[in-house]
Design an enzyme around this catalytic site. Structure first.
Site, mmCIF file in Angstrom:
data_model
loop_
_atom_site.group_PDB
_atom_site.id
_atom_site.type_symbol
_atom_site.label_atom_id
_atom_site.label_comp_id
_atom_site.label_asym_id
_atom_site.label_seq_id
_atom_site.Cartn_x
_atom_site.Cartn_y
_atom_site.Cartn_z
ATOM 1 C CE1 TYR A 50 -3.312 -2.783 0.127
ATOM 2 C CE2 TYR A 50 -3.147 -2.823 2.514
ATOM 3 C CZ TYR A 50 -3.659 -3.338 1.346
ATOM 4 O OH TYR A 50 -4.527 -4.408 1.395
ATOM 5 C CG HIS A 81 -3.631 -1.354 -9.790
ATOM 6 N ND1 HIS A 81 -3.691 -0.711 -8.573
ATOM 7 C CD2 HIS A 81 -3.844 -2.666 -9.518
ATOM 8 C CE1 HIS A 81 -3.936 -1.581 -7.618
ATOM 9 N NE2 HIS A 81 -4.027 -2.783 -8.158
ATOM 10 N NE ARG A 84 -6.283 -2.118 -4.760
ATOM 11 C CZ ARG A 84 -6.479 -2.464 -3.489
ATOM 12 N NH1 ARG A 84 -7.300 -1.757 -2.725
ATOM 13 N NH2 ARG A 84 -5.859 -3.519 -2.969
ATOM 14 C CB THR A 87 -10.909 -4.569 -2.320
ATOM 15 O OG1 THR A 87 -10.795 -4.973 -0.943
ATOM 16 C CG2 THR A 87 -9.570 -4.744 -3.024
#
Length: 466
Positions: A50, A81, A84, A87
């Site tokens: 992370y 990627h 983000r 999830t």
């Protein structure tokens, strides 16, 4: 976009973690194309997978520069990627936990005061604006590193089929094209790159950029078991402290980890440039962040890397595709490759000189171990923290952070008839294993391929369905 209801001064936040004041990143350049995210590095580089990408070029004695007498003739980037939101399943758990703390705690004082009115509003699954910017920067950096090739050609690009991975490819293209159009020496009139192939993540569909096929691997609990074991080692004292500081609360070890997760996820959602550190970060000490970071490494190593008997096998397919590209020969593989795609020059050309593939942290970990990049890393301890020196450079933060990128480059040198291959992971040259690597970490191409016998033989893929 998520909004944090309470922002504490940056200097207070970091001093709570490290014990020393920190200059506001608004007053310095701490998030750059070349070096990645260096803001609040005392904690942000300890967030495991992370962590936002940060360059680790200085962690190797080998220079990442291309020698003057050599010319790069081929370059492949394999990228995770960008940053983000959590999830969907994790986002629901985080929201539930924070709501429970707010309901049960009878006092919120000092560094915990923000929790009383904190509004959980993080999204789920998609890139944050910060994560989008990461990939723009990645595209710029790729162009600049391989400018002599990039100024004249259009890279061939693939992405695994989740929205955040596809979007990452598109943002990479934005950065690549921005750099190219700003280069007066670039070839004009060429089309902009596109994501040429999106490989669906539908269960049962062959995809070298996302694992799902190997039944025995997917059912394995090796990674979860190792994660649980180390979590039980380092969290009890944190549980005790938090329950004392937040009277009325009862926390599990897993919930402690969730609160630590929030430090990263909140930070990367607050601003487009990562210039604000979440107040969640100040709830934990420097030692605890080192333990958290190691937990993530244990999880990846035993879940998808060398600590899982079938972990490296999940990367065989991509490694065989890489061999095909390096040697300009048809793909030979019977694991995760898609024969229909890889046998078609339109969807798997062999004559390109620049390639970019976009994937996930888990599959990238398997690819790195399939390629033998961390063969010198001994099995990670599940009971005590090991430094990156002890793990020979392996950690999840240094291999698969948000926006991670591995470069595979082939070069022709005036003193060698055969082309040479080397690999850089987040700018760190990884001396190749299984072949006679030189002082630059390179091997002759044929020797490199010959050393990948685990890959070319199919490894232990047959155990997937035993």
């Amino acid at each position: 976009m998520a909004v944090l209801s309470v922002l504490l001064p940056i200097t207070f936040l970091l001093s709570s973690v490290t014990g020393t004041p920190v200059t506001s990143p608004r007053q310095q350049s701490c998030n750059t194309v070349d070096e990645g995210y260096q803001c609040f590095s005392g904690v942000s580089h300890l967030w495991g997978q992370y962590s936002p990408y940060f360059s680790v070029d200085d962690e190797s004695s080998l220079s990442e520069d291309v020698p003057d007498h050599c010319q790069v003739t081929f370059a492949q980037v394999l990228s995770r990627h960008g940053a983000r939101y959590p999830t969907k399943s994790k986002s629901e758990k985080y929201a539930k936990l924070i709501k429970a703390v707010q309901h049960n705690a009878t006092s919120f004082s000092g560094k915990y005061a923000f929790l009383k009115s904190y509004n959980y509003s993080l999204g789920a699954d998609d890139l944050t604006p910060f994560g989008e910017n990461q990939l723009v920067d990645s595209g710029i950096k790729f162009y600049q590193r391989y400018e002599e090739l990039a100024k004249n050609v259009v890279p061939f690009i693939r992405a695994s089929g989740s929205d955040r991975v596809i979007a990452s490819g598109e943002k990479f293209i934005e950065g690549f094209q921005k750099a190219k159009l700003g280069d007066s020496k670039s070839k004009r009139g060429q089309p902009a790159p596109i994501v040429n192939v999106v490989i669906t993540e539908t269960e049962g569909f062959n995809n070298t950029l996302d694992h799902s096929l190997c039944t025995a691997f997917e059912n394995s609990t090796t990674g979860d078991d190792a994660e649980d074991k180390f979590t039980a080692v380092f969290t009890p004292s944190i549980v005790e402290r938090l329950e004392k500081d937040l009277p009325g609360t009862t926390l599990s070890s897993k919930e402690v980890v969730y609160l630590m997760d929030m430090c990263s996820f909140d930070t990367i959602a607050l601003t487009r440039d990562g210039s604000r550190l979440s107040p969640f970060c100040a709830l934990f000490t420097q030692e605890e962040w080192a333990q958290y970071d190691y937990l993530q490494s244990v999880s990846k190593y035993y879940g998808y890397g060398g600590g899982n008997p079938l972990g490296p096998a999940q990367g065989i397919g991509f490694a065989n595709e890489l061999i095909a590209r390096l040697t300009k020969s048809p793909v030979k593989d019977h694991t995760t490759t898609n024969t229909t795609l890889d046998s078609n020059p339109a969807t798997f050309p062999l004559n390109a000189t620049l390639y970019a593939d976009f994937s996930h942290d888990n599959t990238m970990t398997s690819v790195f171990f399939a390629l033998g990049l961390y063969n010198t890393t001994e099995p990670l301890s599940q009971t005590s923290v090991q430094s990156t020196e002890e793990t020979n450079g392996y950690s999840s933060a240094r291999t698969v952070p948000f926006g991670a990128r591995a470069y595979v480059e082939m070069m022709q040198c005036t003193d060698e008839k055969e082309p040479l291959v080397r690999v850089l992971v987040n700018d760190r040259v990884i001396p190749l294993q299984g072949c006679d690597a030189d002082e630059y970490g390179r091997c002759k191409r044929d020797d490199f391929v010959e050393g990948l016998s685990f890959v070319t033989s199919g490894g232990n893929w047959g155990e997937c369905f035993a």
